[in-house]
Scaffold this motif. Structure first.
Motif, mmCIF file in Angstrom:
data_model
loop_
_atom_site.group_PDB
_atom_site.id
_atom_site.type_symbol
_atom_site.label_atom_id
_atom_site.label_comp_id
_atom_site.label_asym_id
_atom_site.label_seq_id
_atom_site.Cartn_x
_atom_site.Cartn_y
_atom_site.Cartn_z
ATOM 1 N N LEU A 159 0.858 -1.179 0.000
ATOM 2 C CA LEU A 159 0.000 0.000 0.000
ATOM 3 C C LEU A 159 0.895 1.229 0.000
ATOM 4 O O LEU A 159 1.525 1.556 1.008
ATOM 5 N N ALA A 218 -6.890 2.934 1.618
ATOM 6 C CA ALA A 218 -5.926 1.849 1.434
ATOM 7 C C ALA A 218 -6.400 0.572 2.119
ATOM 8 O O ALA A 218 -6.315 -0.524 1.549
ATOM 9 N N PHE A 238 -2.660 4.958 -3.022
ATOM 10 C CA PHE A 238 -3.820 5.591 -2.408
ATOM 11 C C PHE A 238 -3.522 7.045 -2.064
ATOM 12 O O PHE A 238 -2.394 7.422 -1.775
ATOM 13 N N ALA A 282 -8.236 4.971 -3.935
ATOM 14 C CA ALA A 282 -7.282 3.853 -4.001
ATOM 15 C C ALA A 282 -7.345 3.226 -5.380
ATOM 16 O O ALA A 282 -8.435 3.059 -5.952
ATOM 17 N N LEU A 339 2.324 -1.013 4.475
ATOM 18 C CA LEU A 339 1.830 0.333 4.178
ATOM 19 C C LEU A 339 2.972 1.328 4.327
ATOM 20 O O LEU A 339 3.590 1.421 5.384
ATOM 21 N N ASP A 376 1.622 5.246 -0.465
ATOM 22 C CA ASP A 376 1.049 6.584 -0.361
ATOM 23 C C ASP A 376 1.343 7.367 -1.640
ATOM 24 O O ASP A 376 2.507 7.504 -2.046
#
Length: 749
Positions: A191, A287, A251, A255, A307, A193
């Motif tokens: 995931l 996310a 995301f 997303a 993440l 950013d």
């Protein structure tokens, strides 16, 4: 202090004596005939004249809010007032660390009691500080047998070398072969950013990374660095776990799935073709929702989430609520989230740290440089490779084992817990429990414990925890007798996750405080010797631990624990250096070698009777602040986490002496000592098993069996004394090599 303004009254519309409709100001009571003039304002059913409405204008944001308050001569709306309150209670990480260091330096007693041979002798003691004669005789005899056997030099042991250490700090064994149980197929969801801040071009690329990426750029945007490191992570991870598959989600306020359940080459291709640019805000909920959909489409493959973000999300509360419902208590319970904070400010990543720790995942900060980011990805890969949140081992459970596991689970009633946002240091009227409690602390002088007692005083604890470990919940806590209000900090209270009597007893809570007391004693001696022999070596400090006994709880607070541990709040990114059963962290951890040498030093300084393990904390440039250590002893005198000779052997077998051990003149761990410890552990286990009248491969006695048992009770052991006789029915059997409590205040003894 804030001064609340006058209360507004709901506007009543009534006809006057002439029959015309009149409206009254809700504050001053002035009347106007309808229709009201344009200078008047109706706010949620209350009318205000122009002058009164102007008085409600916030001096900070200029919005009008009749429910605000006066502060230092100006009106503040509720939102700005809340921000000021939070800011006033916000804790400075540096000031918290300095308070802990100063207190440790001021209060540590450098006392040493020598036995007849001029060596420190220390072991477990009863609550009154006295060691029973029979117990002392048994311990001395046991110690002498081990030491004598080691020094006797049996013919087959004359070539003793360092104790055996599995490759890569026991991780190769844990990972197994490519066909082993730990290399089962897993679904790793990245995931990434892609918010607007990821456009920033401030990531430094060193020459080595330039060659690896075949690039000449010295500074690149954050998102580009994240994509390149993610591709390198996948390629490197595939070498150790070729069966794993990947999905990638970017995301921001939305997303987007870039790749779903693909192999490494396909993932690299998808990342190289990534054309979207960073924009908008950071929303973790988007996310997590996308990750949930991916998991549900492939339910048969165990999943791990990774993440990466460069700051605080805009939806912290919503993300935490969703995470609790779906990953802590929902159908995806057991899926771990690993976090990478792409930046250098620890304060920016408290929400991501919380999610990672609640799910037993790992968290690290990379800084704005490509090398640090690659190392962060590598650290997560190592954690995923060496541990599994789903595997229970390659051997299926027998029916008897399933029955026993179900029975043990039924005895462990969890304390209800809904987690709040991290770093909530506000102790007002709402969401706070106020009560009186006595406070205790133990000091260890090398031979016995000295108990200090303070009279009952008012304390405050927030109702909701913000973190949990394998055995305890962590709450924000305030005791102004310990942490003064002007210090700008607070404490944490650590209460058992379980409602059963044993983990909530004074004896168990005392064991946590006594382990800390022993660790503080040996750390003071260690610092003194290291500073005189090793140049520029960091000092080790342990956060003092108090025991609290609650007085006068109301009937509606009957589920609250009577005893709990409390200590100063220690902010920062926690590093897990080792555990109480042989786990050793990666060597690239800051101050890794000096912390591992302390484990060895504690054994030597106690004449082979004690070993301070389970070391975790915050690494600074010149200090390491540690918390929640676990002392291991031959007679298991330090609570449920004291694995006795079995734990001693596991930790010593994994230890490698470094420059500090050699500078201090510590004796290398010999194979004969490990064999004797194994024999002692076997004898104790056999005696206890006979006493229980049964032997089971799922027994709680077999703490070195990482593939059996339950995750919640991963570091428990039987106790030699009769006071732990009911623990067999209470605790599970698993003692994992990586503790579930890797972040601040949650590491379990």
């Amino acid at each position: 202090p804030y001064e609340l303004g006058p209360q507004s009254q709901v506007t009543e519309i009534q006809p006057d004596s002439m029959g015309k409709v009149v409206m009254n100001c809700g504050l001053c009571g002035a009347s106007r005939k309808c229709p009201v003039p344009a200078s008047w304002t109706v706010h949620y059913g209350v009318a205000y004249c122009g002058g009164c409405w102007a008085s409600f204008r916030c001096g900070i944001c200029e919005h009008h809010d009749p429910k605000g308050a006066h502060f230092k001569g100006s009106w503040n709306c509720r939102q700005c007032r809340h921000k000021k309150l939070v800011k006033s209670t916000a804790v400075s990480h540096e000031s918290c660390h300095q308070l802990i260091i100063e207190e440790a330096e001021d209060s540590t007693r450098r006392l040493s009691i020598e036995d007849g041979n001029g060596e420190l002798f220390a072991t477990g003691y009863s609550d009154d500080g006295e060691l029973p004669l029979e117990q002392a005789s048994a311990l001395v005899q046991q110690k002498d047998e081990i030491v004598a056997a080691e020094e006797s030099g049996d013919e087959d042991e004359c070539d003793d070398q360092l104790g055996p250490l599995p490759d890569a700090s026991a991780k190769a064994v844990a990972a197994g072969t490519p066909d082993g149980p730990q290399c089962k197929k897993r679904h790793i969801v990245l995931l990434l950013d892609a918010s607007g801040s990821m456009r920033s071009k401030d990531v430094e690329v060193d020459k080595e990374t330039q060659r690896t990426w075949n690039s000449s750029e010295i500074i690149i945007p954050r998102l580009d660095a994240a994509v390149l490191c993610a591709a390198e992570f996948a390629a490197t991870h595939a070498r150790s776990c070729p069966r794993d598959v990947f999905s990638v989600v970017t995301f921001n306020e939305e997303a987007h799935v870039l790749a779903e359940l693909v192999s490494t080459p396909d993932l690299v291709e998808a990342l190289e073709g990534f054309a979207a640019r960073a924009a908008h805000g950071t929303h973790f909920l988007r996310a997590l929702t996308a990750a949930t959909a991916l998991i549900e489409r492939h339910p048969d493959i165990p999943c791990e989430l990774l993440l990466l973000s460069d700051g605080q999300p805009a939806d912290t509360a919503q993300a935490l609520e969703f995470f609790q419902c779906n990953f802590l208590a929902g159908e995806h319970q057991g899926v771990r989230l690993h976090g990478i904070g792409f930046g250098s400010m620890v304060e920016s990543f408290a929400p991501l740290q919380q999610l990672a720790c609640l799910s037993n995942g790992s968290f690290c900060i990379s800084g704005f440089n490509a090398k640090g980011l690659c190392q962060a990805f590598s650290s997560v890969s190592s954690t995923i490779t060496t541990t599994s949140s789903h595997s229970r081992g390659s051997r299926p459970e027998e029916p008897e084992e399933k029955e026993e596991r179900a029975k043990n689970a039924s005895l462990r009633a969890l304390r209800p817990a809904k987690f709040e946002l991290p770093e909530q240091g506000v102790f007002g009227k709402h969401h706070v429990l106020h009560f009186k409690a006595k406070r205790f602390r133990f000091r260890f002088d090398g031979t016995r414990f000295h108990e200090e007692l303070w009279a009952a005083a008012p304390v405050s604890r927030r109702l909701r925890p913000y973190m949990r470990g394998g055995m305890r919940l962590v709450y924000s806590f305030r005791d102004e007798q310990v942490v003064k209000g002007e210090e700008g900090s607070w404490m944490v209270a650590k209460c058992s996750r379980y409602l059963n009597e044993l983990p909530n007893s004074r004896m168990i809570v005392d064991s946590h405080a006594k382990s800390t007391a022993v660790a503080r004693h040996f750390a003071a001696r260690f610092n003194g010797q290291v500073q005189s022999t090793v140049l520029k070596a960091p000092k080790l400090f342990f956060v003092p631990c108090f025991v609290y006994e609650v007085e006068g709880l109301d009937s509606d607070q009957s589920t609250e624990p009577r005893f709990f541990a409390g200590e100063r709040y220690l902010p920062g990114v926690f590093l897990k250096y080792n555990s109480n059963n042989g786990y050793i962290a990666e060597q690239q951890l800051k101050h890794h070698e000096i912390v591992q040498s302390f484990l060895h030093f504690s054994l030597e300084a106690s004449n082979g009777q004690l070993l301070v393990a389970d070391l975790q904390g915050v690494a600074r440039d010149t200090e390491v602040l540690l918390t929640d250590p676990q002392v291991l002893s031959l007679d298991r005198e330090f609570g449920l986490g004291d694995l006795g000779a079995q734990g001693l052997r596991a930790c010593l077998a994994a230890h490698r002496c470094g420059p500090t051990c050699r500078a201090l003149g510590l004796r290398p761990v010999s194979a004969s000592l490990l064999r004797k410890l194994a024999a002692v552990a076997g004898e104790k286990t056999l005696k206890q098993t006979v006493g229980l009248g049964r032997s089971s491969s799922c027994s709680w006695l077999q703490v070195d069996e990482p593939s059996s048992g339950l995750q919640d009770w991963d570091r428990l052991s039987e106790h030699q004394g009769s006071e732990f006789s009911d623990a067999a029915e209470l605790v599970g059997s698993r003692c994992s090599e990586v503790s579930a409590s890797s972040w601040v205040h949650v590491a379990e003894s």
